[in-house]
Write an enzyme that holds these catalytic residues in place. Sequence first.
Site, mmCIF file in Angstrom:
data_model
loop_
_atom_site.group_PDB
_atom_site.id
_atom_site.type_symbol
_atom_site.label_atom_id
_atom_site.label_comp_id
_atom_site.label_asym_id
_atom_site.label_seq_id
_atom_site.Cartn_x
_atom_site.Cartn_y
_atom_site.Cartn_z
ATOM 1 N N ASP A 1 -63.100 -20.537 35.179
ATOM 2 C CA ASP A 1 -64.359 -20.632 34.449
ATOM 3 C C ASP A 1 -64.729 -22.094 34.231
ATOM 4 O O ASP A 1 -63.885 -22.915 33.883
ATOM 5 C CB ASP A 1 -64.207 -19.910 33.106
ATOM 6 N N GLU B 1 -46.388 -23.188 44.872
ATOM 7 C CA GLU B 1 -44.985 -22.822 44.677
ATOM 8 C C GLU B 1 -44.764 -21.329 44.881
ATOM 9 O O GLU B 1 -43.657 -20.887 45.218
ATOM 10 C CB GLU B 1 -44.533 -23.192 43.254
#
Length: 553
Positions: free
Chosen positions: A211, A272
């Site tokens: 957002d 990751e």
Amino acid sequence: MKGRRMAIEARQGDDWWRGAVIYQVYPRSFQDTDGDGVGDLRGVTRRLSHIASLGVDAIWLSPFFTSPQADMGYDVSDYCDVDPMFGTLDDFDEMLAEAHRLGLKVIIDQVISHTSDRHPWFVESRSSRTNAKADWYVWADPKPDGAAPNNWLSVFGGPAWEWDGVRRQYYLHNFLTSQPDLNFHNLEVQEALLSTVRFWLERGVDGFRLDTVNYYFHDDQLRDNPPLVPDPDATSRDAPDVNPYGMQNHLYDKSRPENIAFLRRLRALLDEYGGRATVGEVGDGARSLKTVAAYTSGSDKLNMCYTFDLLGPAFTASHIRRCVESSQATVTDGWVCWALSNHDVMRHVSRFALPGADRERLARLAISVLATLRGSICLYQGEELGLPEAELALEELRDPYGIRFWPAFKGRDGCRTPMVWERKHPTGGFSSGIPWLPVRDEQRLLAVDSQEGVAGSVLEHYRRTLAFRRAHGALIDGEMSILASNRDVLAFVREKDGERLLFVFNLTTEPQEVHLSSATTVAEALPMPGFAPEISDNVIMLDGLDAFCGRLR
């Protein structure tokens, strides 16, 4: 469903998001299962089969975190828990598991530019100028006359600064006064926010819709914004015309260069885990595409962004052509996500209303255009039914933005009314209680059960159109070339691995004849769902709001 799952499984690599179709769920308005009039996560789980049946790749969940709900969940007071009105973390885990079983990725709405003023971080920060989190938010001394530090404005009206009597300072809020902005210049803040992202990654979410991603940093010198010089060719605006926020050139309160380094940190975290994706919301006026280019270039920042370019009132060939060409010229090393509707704008069948146009035909044409553009696409719940904007009275509004600017701007509640599932149910099958926003008969009559299996319905057209998109690799991530045409017709070619597809759209209500050049020869017309124009001697005859697809030699 088996064929759909096999197609999804073929796109399970790290680039699954490229060309993906994402379905936005507004949880409080999707399905209520406990009768309190507010949708919940169990309701989302219950209706996931409907979403999967459309042929989309992912869902995007608007905020469900713990929140006072001053801005319908975009004011977070706990990033790592579910608000009781939506259920529990166990409910979220069950929803996530069912989505994955159906072959759907799950993207959640991460609102990290600001928090609620009831977040423990802000409660501590405002308690004194010397506490451990004193610098976690944007605090500033008043001018000698007591005025705010500068001229920055709030998107929701009025100054972007609120006085706090305890600290005897102002704090920054780009939205409501109860949504104080975090200070991203503080590395401890960045670490804390990244830890909340890791929390959801560990639970197995597939991505994040970020957002107001260009609002994270502010100018640390707090310089005044200059006035905006209007650009008549701009395809995106910062705010409705009635809002003075749009009168400033927002050079210093958002889209700051420091944001790039933080986005790299965020991307490194997601990498990751592998196969995770980010889509950033960029509201930056005429600069939006430049910001998208900066945020998505290379492979070390965001995967994609969407702007408000197609979320305006224009549904014309010239406007879409300008948006696409501007995107191709500016976002040369990134990826764009297109949308026609979301929870912040009037539903597009109402916004695009053309004199004399059949609303259902307009809805069918709109998704056909969207599904053939280069980029990923977002759908907003209910648009697959052709739902129009709901007309609400002032006393029915819950949106603080609409209440603030009523009646010149009626806010966002008209597009947030509940999803309709059952034509004959008084609330459209949304709830056994009183819905938080009313369900209008005009929308209830378009319920899922009234369109399911009905040939030519908007719902079935969406399914057929998305299946058509999946069947052609050129529409997933192929190249796109705009063709010269008159101002009323949009024509372009999508191409990949030797397949060249011509698309021609008549976005007016009047018939059009399109004469193709000798260099553009149609080998065969393809059955594009919902449309059957005639072609003879390289002349395409289109009815009003019509579309053509052909395979080129």
